[in-house]
Motif scaffolding. Structure first.
Motif, PDB file in Angstrom:
ATOM      1  N   ALA A  51    -106.726   5.100 -34.721  1.00  0.00           N
ATOM      2  CA  ALA A  51    -105.524   5.924 -34.813  1.00  0.00           C
ATOM      3  C   ALA A  51    -105.662   7.244 -34.068  1.00  0.00           C
ATOM      4  O   ALA A  51    -104.672   7.812 -33.623  1.00  0.00           O
ATOM      5  CB  ALA A  51    -105.171   6.179 -36.274  1.00  0.00           C
ATOM      6  N   LYS A  52    -106.872   7.732 -33.921  1.00  0.00           N
ATOM      7  CA  LYS A  52    -107.079   9.003 -33.229  1.00  0.00           C
ATOM      8  C   LYS A  52    -106.818   8.908 -31.732  1.00  0.00           C
ATOM      9  O   LYS A  52    -106.609   9.914 -31.073  1.00  0.00           O
ATOM     10  CB  LYS A  52    -108.516   9.491 -33.440  1.00  0.00           C
ATOM     11  N   SER A  53    -106.844   7.704 -31.178  1.00  0.00           N
ATOM     12  CA  SER A  53    -106.704   7.531 -29.729  1.00  0.00           C
ATOM     13  C   SER A  53    -105.333   8.006 -29.248  1.00  0.00           C
ATOM     14  O   SER A  53    -104.306   7.649 -29.809  1.00  0.00           O
ATOM     15  CB  SER A  53    -106.873   6.068 -29.338  1.00  0.00           C
ATOM     16  N   ASN A  54    -105.355   8.764 -28.182  1.00  0.00           N
ATOM     17  CA  ASN A  54    -104.127   9.226 -27.561  1.00  0.00           C
ATOM     18  C   ASN A  54    -103.518   8.089 -26.745  1.00  0.00           C
ATOM     19  O   ASN A  54    -104.234   7.218 -26.243  1.00  0.00           O
ATOM     20  CB  ASN A  54    -104.453  10.413 -26.647  1.00  0.00           C
ATOM     21  N   ASP A  55    -102.202   8.095 -26.595  1.00  0.00           N
ATOM     22  CA  ASP A  55    -101.527   7.060 -25.814  1.00  0.00           C
ATOM     23  C   ASP A  55    -102.042   6.994 -24.381  1.00  0.00           C
ATOM     24  O   ASP A  55    -102.080   5.930 -23.771  1.00  0.00           O
ATOM     25  CB  ASP A  55    -100.017   7.306 -25.785  1.00  0.00           C
ATOM     26  N   ARG A  56    -102.439   8.118 -23.852  1.00  0.00           N
ATOM     27  CA  ARG A  56    -102.912   8.150 -22.464  1.00  0.00           C
ATOM     28  C   ARG A  56    -104.152   7.291 -22.255  1.00  0.00           C
ATOM     29  O   ARG A  56    -104.396   6.826 -21.154  1.00  0.00           O
ATOM     30  CB  ARG A  56    -103.213   9.589 -22.048  1.00  0.00           C
ATOM     31  N   THR A  57    -104.936   7.084 -23.299  1.00  0.00           N
ATOM     32  CA  THR A  57    -106.161   6.295 -23.154  1.00  0.00           C
ATOM     33  C   THR A  57    -105.866   4.832 -22.843  1.00  0.00           C
ATOM     34  O   THR A  57    -106.724   4.129 -22.315  1.00  0.00           O
ATOM     35  CB  THR A  57    -107.029   6.358 -24.429  1.00  0.00           C
ATOM     36  N   GLN A  58    -104.660   4.370 -23.147  1.00  0.00           N
ATOM     37  CA  GLN A  58    -104.309   2.967 -22.940  1.00  0.00           C
ATOM     38  C   GLN A  58    -103.403   2.740 -21.725  1.00  0.00           C
ATOM     39  O   GLN A  58    -103.018   1.615 -21.439  1.00  0.00           O
ATOM     40  CB  GLN A  58    -103.629   2.411 -24.195  1.00  0.00           C
ATOM     41  N   MET A  59    -103.079   3.812 -21.023  1.00  0.00           N
ATOM     42  CA  MET A  59    -102.169   3.679 -19.881  1.00  0.00           C
ATOM     43  C   MET A  59    -102.733   2.758 -18.803  1.00  0.00           C
ATOM     44  O   MET A  59    -102.003   2.001 -18.178  1.00  0.00           O
ATOM     45  CB  MET A  59    -101.843   5.052 -19.289  1.00  0.00           C
ATOM     46  N   GLU A  60    -104.022   2.813 -18.590  1.00  0.00           N
ATOM     47  CA  GLU A  60    -104.622   1.987 -17.547  1.00  0.00           C
ATOM     48  C   GLU A  60    -104.454   0.488 -17.833  1.00  0.00           C
ATOM     49  O   GLU A  60    -104.231  -0.305 -16.933  1.00  0.00           O
ATOM     50  CB  GLU A  60    -106.107   2.328 -17.407  1.00  0.00           C
ATOM     51  N   SER A  61    -104.547   0.112 -19.109  1.00  0.00           N
ATOM     52  CA  SER A  61    -104.399  -1.305 -19.444  1.00  0.00           C
ATOM     53  C   SER A  61    -102.931  -1.727 -19.556  1.00  0.00           C
ATOM     54  O   SER A  61    -102.603  -2.884 -19.337  1.00  0.00           O
ATOM     55  CB  SER A  61    -105.134  -1.627 -20.750  1.00  0.00           C
ATOM     56  N   LEU A  62    -102.028  -0.800 -19.883  1.00  0.00           N
ATOM     57  CA  LEU A  62    -100.616  -1.152 -20.058  1.00  0.00           C
ATOM     58  C   LEU A  62     -99.790  -1.006 -18.785  1.00  0.00           C
ATOM     59  O   LEU A  62     -98.759  -1.640 -18.623  1.00  0.00           O
ATOM     60  CB  LEU A  62     -99.990  -0.303 -21.171  1.00  0.00           C
ATOM     61  N   ILE A  63    -100.241  -0.162 -17.870  1.00  0.00           N
ATOM     62  CA  ILE A  63     -99.543   0.019 -16.600  1.00  0.00           C
ATOM     63  C   ILE A  63    -100.345  -0.713 -15.533  1.00  0.00           C
ATOM     64  O   ILE A  63    -101.376  -0.229 -15.074  1.00  0.00           O
ATOM     65  CB  ILE A  63     -99.390   1.516 -16.248  1.00  0.00           C
ATOM     66  N   ASP A  64     -99.866  -1.906 -15.157  1.00  0.00           N
ATOM     67  CA  ASP A  64    -100.635  -2.716 -14.227  1.00  0.00           C
ATOM     68  C   ASP A  64     -99.803  -3.367 -13.136  1.00  0.00           C
ATOM     69  O   ASP A  64    -100.259  -4.256 -12.453  1.00  0.00           O
ATOM     70  CB  ASP A  64    -101.425  -3.779 -14.996  1.00  0.00           C
ATOM     71  N   GLU A  65     -98.562  -2.925 -12.977  1.00  0.00           N
ATOM     72  CA  GLU A  65     -97.707  -3.497 -11.936  1.00  0.00           C
ATOM     73  C   GLU A  65     -97.193  -2.402 -11.022  1.00  0.00           C
ATOM     74  O   GLU A  65     -96.805  -1.342 -11.481  1.00  0.00           O
ATOM     75  CB  GLU A  65     -96.512  -4.212 -12.567  1.00  0.00           C
ATOM     76  N   ILE A  66     -97.163  -2.691  -9.758  1.00  0.00           N
ATOM     77  CA  ILE A  66     -96.602  -1.765  -8.786  1.00  0.00           C
ATOM     78  C   ILE A  66     -95.131  -2.116  -8.633  1.00  0.00           C
ATOM     79  O   ILE A  66     -94.750  -3.283  -8.585  1.00  0.00           O
ATOM     80  CB  ILE A  66     -97.334  -1.877  -7.432  1.00  0.00           C
ATOM     81  N   GLY A  67     -94.294  -1.109  -8.585  1.00  0.00           N
ATOM     82  CA  GLY A  67     -92.863  -1.329  -8.391  1.00  0.00           C
ATOM     83  C   GLY A  67     -92.068  -1.350  -9.683  1.00  0.00           C
ATOM     84  O   GLY A  67     -90.841  -1.389  -9.650  1.00  0.00           O
ATOM     85  N   ALA A  68     -92.726  -1.309 -10.815  1.00  0.00           N
ATOM     86  CA  ALA A  68     -92.023  -1.252 -12.093  1.00  0.00           C
ATOM     87  C   ALA A  68     -91.910   0.193 -12.534  1.00  0.00           C
ATOM     88  O   ALA A  68     -92.754   1.025 -12.193  1.00  0.00           O
ATOM     89  CB  ALA A  68     -92.758  -2.074 -13.151  1.00  0.00           C
ATOM     90  N   MET A  69     -90.851   0.494 -13.269  1.00  0.00           N
ATOM     91  CA  MET A  69     -90.692   1.838 -13.808  1.00  0.00           C
ATOM     92  C   MET A  69     -91.109   1.825 -15.275  1.00  0.00           C
ATOM     93  O   MET A  69     -90.588   1.025 -16.061  1.00  0.00           O
ATOM     94  CB  MET A  69     -89.242   2.312 -13.689  1.00  0.00           C
ATOM     95  N   TYR A  70     -92.065   2.670 -15.649  1.00  0.00           N
ATOM     96  CA  TYR A  70     -92.566   2.732 -17.011  1.00  0.00           C
ATOM     97  C   TYR A  70     -91.978   3.956 -17.698  1.00  0.00           C
ATOM     98  O   TYR A  70     -92.005   5.052 -17.146  1.00  0.00           O
ATOM     99  CB  TYR A  70     -94.090   2.815 -17.003  1.00  0.00           C
ATOM    100  N   VAL A  71     -91.482   3.753 -18.905  1.00  0.00           N
ATOM    101  CA  VAL A  71     -90.898   4.842 -19.684  1.00  0.00           C
ATOM    102  C   VAL A  71     -91.742   5.012 -20.937  1.00  0.00           C
ATOM    103  O   VAL A  71     -91.982   4.061 -21.671  1.00  0.00           O
ATOM    104  CB  VAL A  71     -89.442   4.522 -20.087  1.00  0.00           C
ATOM    105  N   PHE A  72     -92.216   6.250 -21.161  1.00  0.00           N
ATOM    106  CA  PHE A  72     -92.989   6.530 -22.366  1.00  0.00           C
ATOM    107  C   PHE A  72     -92.822   7.991 -22.728  1.00  0.00           C
ATOM    108  O   PHE A  72     -92.449   8.816 -21.893  1.00  0.00           O
ATOM    109  CB  PHE A  72     -94.477   6.177 -22.182  1.00  0.00           C
ATOM    110  N   ASP A  73     -93.081   8.307 -24.010  1.00  0.00           N
ATOM    111  CA  ASP A  73     -92.963   9.704 -24.440  1.00  0.00           C
ATOM    112  C   ASP A  73     -94.264  10.435 -24.168  1.00  0.00           C
ATOM    113  O   ASP A  73     -95.264   9.843 -23.793  1.00  0.00           O
ATOM    114  CB  ASP A  73     -92.547   9.790 -25.910  1.00  0.00           C
ATOM    115  N   ARG A  74     -94.236  11.728 -24.354  1.00  0.00           N
ATOM    116  CA  ARG A  74     -95.407  12.534 -24.007  1.00  0.00           C
ATOM    117  C   ARG A  74     -96.520  12.329 -25.000  1.00  0.00           C
ATOM    118  O   ARG A  74     -97.625  12.612 -24.776  1.00  0.00           O
ATOM    119  CB  ARG A  74     -95.060  14.004 -23.887  1.00  0.00           C
TER     120      ARG A  74
END
Length: 195
Positions: free
Chosen positions: A172-195
């Motif tokens: 639970a302590k993990s920040n969302d940014r720590t998982q961006m590398e695994s969740l953002i894996d396509e070029i040309g897609a638009m990703y929407v996320f909160d801060r």
């Protein structure tokens, strides 16, 4: 959903789950080797039903088994909350992950045939699930609380349908940014996320 409609539609609701493959994986992994009552298949059906009915605890889930129609579906006559808790700890998460991946692939194969204006928009969000610190010391979150965080990527299949595409579990302590590398894996897609 009324009581009569629930059990007639429950079979249709779970129909996309490949129960035959699921049972083969259970047999391969010896998941139910010494099980006498609550099989992994019955566990899955029971918890899917609980999700559909928005049950809030193991006692409420156990009470659902008192319905004669549901007993036939599960092959159980009764179950206690403590048995549900033990089974929850015993079920191999990889089995449930395989169901999730299979369902996502089914959705992608169906939605891949339809034209979508929004298929390149993906939403990333997370939610924290609180756990008992005494039982889950490995998931320390705060001084008096444990927890895990589910990071989820949603895809717009078409203008009406949104489905989960990828999931990641962390402390639970993990920040969302720590998982961006695994969740953002396509070029040309638009990703929407909160801060």
């Amino acid at each position: 959903m009324d009581k009569n409609t629930l059990f007639s539609s429950f079979g249709k609701w779970i129909a996309p789950i490949n129960i035959v493959n699921f049972q083969q994986r259970i047999d391969e992994t010896d998941q139910d080797k010494y099980v006498k009552k609550l099989t992994t298949k019955a566990y899955l059906l029971l918890f899917l039903h609980a999700q559909l009915q928005q049950r809030e605890g193991l006692r409420a889930i156990a009470d659902d088994v008192l319905s004669k129609e549901f007993q036939q579906e599960l092959g159980l006559s009764s179950i206690s909350p403590s048995q549900l808790s033990r089974k929850n700890n015993q079920v191999e998460p990889a089995l449930l992950e395989e169901i999730f991946v299979d369902l996502v692939q089914q959705i992608q194969s169906v939605s891949g045939n339809t034209h979508s204006l929004r298929k390149d928009i993906k939403i990333i969000d997370s939610t924290t699930i609180g756990l008992c610190l005494q039982k889950y010391k490995w998931a320390t979150f705060r001084k008096t609380k444990a927890g895990i965080k589910i990071h989820l990527r949603l895809v717009f299949a078409n203008q009406e349908d949104v489905y989960p595409d990828k999931i990641s579990l962390t402390y639970a302590k993990s920040n969302d940014r720590t998982q961006m590398e695994s969740l953002i894996d396509e070029i040309g897609a638009m990703y929407v996320f909160d801060r």
